[in-house]
Motif scaffolding. Structure first.
Motif, PDB file in Angstrom:
ATOM      1  N   ARG A   2     -60.138  36.957  87.482  1.00 38.66           N
ATOM      2  CA  ARG A   2     -59.187  37.729  88.280  1.00 38.66           C
ATOM      3  C   ARG A   2     -58.167  36.828  88.953  1.00 38.66           C
ATOM      4  O   ARG A   2     -57.003  37.182  89.061  1.00 38.66           O
ATOM      5  CB  ARG A   2     -59.920  38.550  89.321  1.00 38.66           C
ATOM      6  CG  ARG A   2     -60.669  39.713  88.712  1.00 38.66           C
ATOM      7  CD  ARG A   2     -61.502  40.434  89.712  1.00 38.66           C
ATOM      8  NE  ARG A   2     -60.840  40.563  91.014  1.00 38.66           N
ATOM      9  CZ  ARG A   2     -61.023  41.547  91.833  1.00 38.66           C
ATOM     10  NH1 ARG A   2     -61.852  42.496  91.511  1.00 38.66           N
ATOM     11  NH2 ARG A   2     -60.423  41.594  92.990  1.00 38.66           N
ATOM     12  N   SER A   3     -58.586  35.642  89.414  1.00 37.33           N
ATOM     13  CA  SER A   3     -57.644  34.742  90.076  1.00 37.33           C
ATOM     14  C   SER A   3     -56.624  34.208  89.080  1.00 37.33           C
ATOM     15  O   SER A   3     -55.457  34.010  89.428  1.00 37.33           O
ATOM     16  CB  SER A   3     -58.382  33.593  90.753  1.00 37.33           C
ATOM     17  OG  SER A   3     -59.015  32.787  89.794  1.00 37.33           O
ATOM     18  N   ARG A   4     -57.041  33.976  87.849  1.00 35.70           N
ATOM     19  CA  ARG A   4     -56.112  33.500  86.826  1.00 35.70           C
ATOM     20  C   ARG A   4     -55.087  34.587  86.500  1.00 35.70           C
ATOM     21  O   ARG A   4     -53.904  34.310  86.329  1.00 35.70           O
ATOM     22  CB  ARG A   4     -56.882  33.092  85.572  1.00 35.70           C
ATOM     23  CG  ARG A   4     -56.030  32.296  84.612  1.00 35.70           C
ATOM     24  CD  ARG A   4     -56.801  31.842  83.428  1.00 35.70           C
ATOM     25  NE  ARG A   4     -57.855  30.920  83.816  1.00 35.70           N
ATOM     26  CZ  ARG A   4     -58.809  30.508  83.017  1.00 35.70           C
ATOM     27  NH1 ARG A   4     -58.867  30.937  81.784  1.00 35.70           N
ATOM     28  NH2 ARG A   4     -59.718  29.665  83.430  1.00 35.70           N
ATOM     29  N   THR A   7     -52.660  34.833  89.441  1.00 34.16           N
ATOM     30  CA  THR A   7     -51.730  33.704  89.414  1.00 34.16           C
ATOM     31  C   THR A   7     -50.663  33.910  88.354  1.00 34.16           C
ATOM     32  O   THR A   7     -49.480  33.625  88.583  1.00 34.16           O
ATOM     33  CB  THR A   7     -52.489  32.392  89.155  1.00 34.16           C
ATOM     34  OG1 THR A   7     -53.491  32.238  90.150  1.00 34.16           O
ATOM     35  CG2 THR A   7     -51.563  31.205  89.175  1.00 34.16           C
ATOM     36  N   ALA A   8     -51.046  34.419  87.200  1.00 37.96           N
ATOM     37  CA  ALA A   8     -50.083  34.672  86.130  1.00 37.96           C
ATOM     38  C   ALA A   8     -49.081  35.753  86.535  1.00 37.96           C
ATOM     39  O   ALA A   8     -47.886  35.631  86.268  1.00 37.96           O
ATOM     40  CB  ALA A   8     -50.808  35.074  84.854  1.00 37.96           C
ATOM     41  N   ILE A   9     -49.553  36.795  87.208  1.00 37.40           N
ATOM     42  CA  ILE A   9     -48.648  37.870  87.635  1.00 37.40           C
ATOM     43  C   ILE A   9     -47.677  37.364  88.695  1.00 37.40           C
ATOM     44  O   ILE A   9     -46.475  37.631  88.625  1.00 37.40           O
ATOM     45  CB  ILE A   9     -49.454  39.086  88.133  1.00 37.40           C
ATOM     46  CG1 ILE A   9     -50.157  39.754  86.945  1.00 37.40           C
ATOM     47  CG2 ILE A   9     -48.559  40.075  88.855  1.00 37.40           C
ATOM     48  CD1 ILE A   9     -51.128  40.831  87.333  1.00 37.40           C
ATOM     49  N   VAL A  10     -48.187  36.614  89.671  1.00 41.21           N
ATOM     50  CA  VAL A  10     -47.312  36.050  90.704  1.00 41.21           C
ATOM     51  C   VAL A  10     -46.306  35.094  90.069  1.00 41.21           C
ATOM     52  O   VAL A  10     -45.121  35.099  90.416  1.00 41.21           O
ATOM     53  CB  VAL A  10     -48.147  35.341  91.797  1.00 41.21           C
ATOM     54  CG1 VAL A  10     -47.268  34.516  92.714  1.00 41.21           C
ATOM     55  CG2 VAL A  10     -48.940  36.362  92.584  1.00 41.21           C
ATOM     56  N   GLY A  11     -46.742  34.287  89.117  1.00 41.02           N
ATOM     57  CA  GLY A  11     -45.834  33.372  88.430  1.00 41.02           C
ATOM     58  C   GLY A  11     -44.765  34.097  87.637  1.00 41.02           C
ATOM     59  O   GLY A  11     -43.607  33.674  87.607  1.00 41.02           O
ATOM     60  N   LEU A  12     -45.144  35.177  86.996  1.00 38.65           N
ATOM     61  CA  LEU A  12     -44.173  35.973  86.233  1.00 38.65           C
ATOM     62  C   LEU A  12     -43.130  36.595  87.151  1.00 38.65           C
ATOM     63  O   LEU A  12     -41.929  36.547  86.870  1.00 38.65           O
ATOM     64  CB  LEU A  12     -44.890  37.060  85.425  1.00 38.65           C
ATOM     65  CG  LEU A  12     -43.996  37.952  84.571  1.00 38.65           C
ATOM     66  CD1 LEU A  12     -43.289  37.117  83.511  1.00 38.65           C
ATOM     67  CD2 LEU A  12     -44.812  39.056  83.947  1.00 38.65           C
ATOM     68  N   VAL A  13     -43.569  37.164  88.262  1.00 42.24           N
ATOM     69  CA  VAL A  13     -42.640  37.763  89.220  1.00 42.24           C
ATOM     70  C   VAL A  13     -41.724  36.684  89.801  1.00 42.24           C
ATOM     71  O   VAL A  13     -40.508  36.877  89.925  1.00 42.24           O
ATOM     72  CB  VAL A  13     -43.409  38.509  90.329  1.00 42.24           C
ATOM     73  CG1 VAL A  13     -42.491  38.923  91.464  1.00 42.24           C
ATOM     74  CG2 VAL A  13     -44.121  39.722  89.745  1.00 42.24           C
ATOM     75  N   PRO A  36     -45.560  31.180  84.437  1.00 46.99           N
ATOM     76  CA  PRO A  36     -46.885  31.802  84.450  1.00 46.99           C
ATOM     77  C   PRO A  36     -47.946  31.008  83.690  1.00 46.99           C
ATOM     78  O   PRO A  36     -49.130  31.241  83.871  1.00 46.99           O
ATOM     79  CB  PRO A  36     -46.659  33.162  83.778  1.00 46.99           C
ATOM     80  CG  PRO A  36     -45.234  33.451  83.986  1.00 46.99           C
ATOM     81  CD  PRO A  36     -44.551  32.122  83.942  1.00 46.99           C
ATOM     82  N   PHE A  37     -47.553  30.050  82.874  1.00 51.32           N
ATOM     83  CA  PHE A  37     -48.527  29.295  82.109  1.00 51.32           C
ATOM     84  C   PHE A  37     -48.996  28.035  82.830  1.00 51.32           C
ATOM     85  O   PHE A  37     -49.768  27.260  82.280  1.00 51.32           O
ATOM     86  CB  PHE A  37     -47.963  28.947  80.732  1.00 51.32           C
ATOM     87  CG  PHE A  37     -47.651  30.172  79.928  1.00 51.32           C
ATOM     88  CD1 PHE A  37     -48.672  30.939  79.398  1.00 51.32           C
ATOM     89  CD2 PHE A  37     -46.351  30.586  79.736  1.00 51.32           C
ATOM     90  CE1 PHE A  37     -48.402  32.090  78.680  1.00 51.32           C
ATOM     91  CE2 PHE A  37     -46.064  31.725  79.014  1.00 51.32           C
ATOM     92  CZ  PHE A  37     -47.097  32.486  78.493  1.00 51.32           C
ATOM     93  N   LEU A  38     -48.560  27.806  84.051  1.00 49.55           N
ATOM     94  CA  LEU A  38     -48.989  26.642  84.810  1.00 49.55           C
ATOM     95  C   LEU A  38     -50.508  26.592  85.039  1.00 49.55           C
ATOM     96  O   LEU A  38     -51.079  25.514  85.027  1.00 49.55           O
ATOM     97  CB  LEU A  38     -48.258  26.564  86.146  1.00 49.55           C
ATOM     98  CG  LEU A  38     -46.802  26.114  86.058  1.00 49.55           C
ATOM     99  CD1 LEU A  38     -46.166  26.154  87.437  1.00 49.55           C
ATOM    100  CD2 LEU A  38     -46.686  24.744  85.452  1.00 49.55           C
ATOM    101  N   PRO A  39     -51.195  27.723  85.246  1.00 49.14           N
ATOM    102  CA  PRO A  39     -52.646  27.627  85.412  1.00 49.14           C
ATOM    103  C   PRO A  39     -53.349  27.008  84.201  1.00 49.14           C
ATOM    104  O   PRO A  39     -54.391  26.383  84.338  1.00 49.14           O
ATOM    105  CB  PRO A  39     -53.095  29.078  85.621  1.00 49.14           C
ATOM    106  CG  PRO A  39     -51.904  29.758  86.161  1.00 49.14           C
ATOM    107  CD  PRO A  39     -50.725  29.089  85.524  1.00 49.14           C
ATOM    108  N   LEU A  40     -52.770  27.160  83.023  1.00 46.31           N
ATOM    109  CA  LEU A  40     -53.371  26.563  81.838  1.00 46.31           C
ATOM    110  C   LEU A  40     -53.318  25.046  81.895  1.00 46.31           C
ATOM    111  O   LEU A  40     -54.188  24.365  81.343  1.00 46.31           O
ATOM    112  CB  LEU A  40     -52.662  27.061  80.576  1.00 46.31           C
ATOM    113  CG  LEU A  40     -52.749  28.563  80.318  1.00 46.31           C
ATOM    114  CD1 LEU A  40     -51.940  28.929  79.085  1.00 46.31           C
ATOM    115  CD2 LEU A  40     -54.179  28.994  80.165  1.00 46.31           C
TER     116      LEU A  40
END
Length: 85
Positions: A2-4, A7-13, A36-40
């Motif tokens: 869920r945190s990933r 994070t992806a949704i916040v990064g996309l926005v 949004p791909f920074l968590p990867l």
């Protein structure tokens, strides 16, 4: 997981907002979708921390030399062929 996703949704926005701000300020259409791909990029850090705390795969070592691995497919030392402990 869920945190990933969060994070992806916040990064996309954030990337869409940054793209809109750049377009408004300069008139250039720039679309930042890489944010949004920074968590990867930081996934390896979390996996390394899990291995250090014991949550990850078991560490196996060669009794003859200093070779160590967490890969379950490696059963023998690549240097001398000794079975790993």
């Amino acid at each position: 997981m869920r945190s990933r996703l969060a994070t992806a949704i916040v990064g996309l926005v954030a990337s869409l907002a940054l793209s809109a701000a750049i377009y408004y300020a300069t008139g250039w259409f720039v679309f930042f979708v890489a944010i949004p791909f920074l968590p990867l990029l930081f996934r390896g850090l979390r996996d390394r921390d899990a291995a250090e705390t014991g949550d990850g795969p078991a560490m196996r070592a060669c009794p003859e030399c200093d070779f160590r691995t967490t890969d379950p497919d490696v059963r023998y030392c690549p240097r001398d062929g000794t079975a790993l402990d």
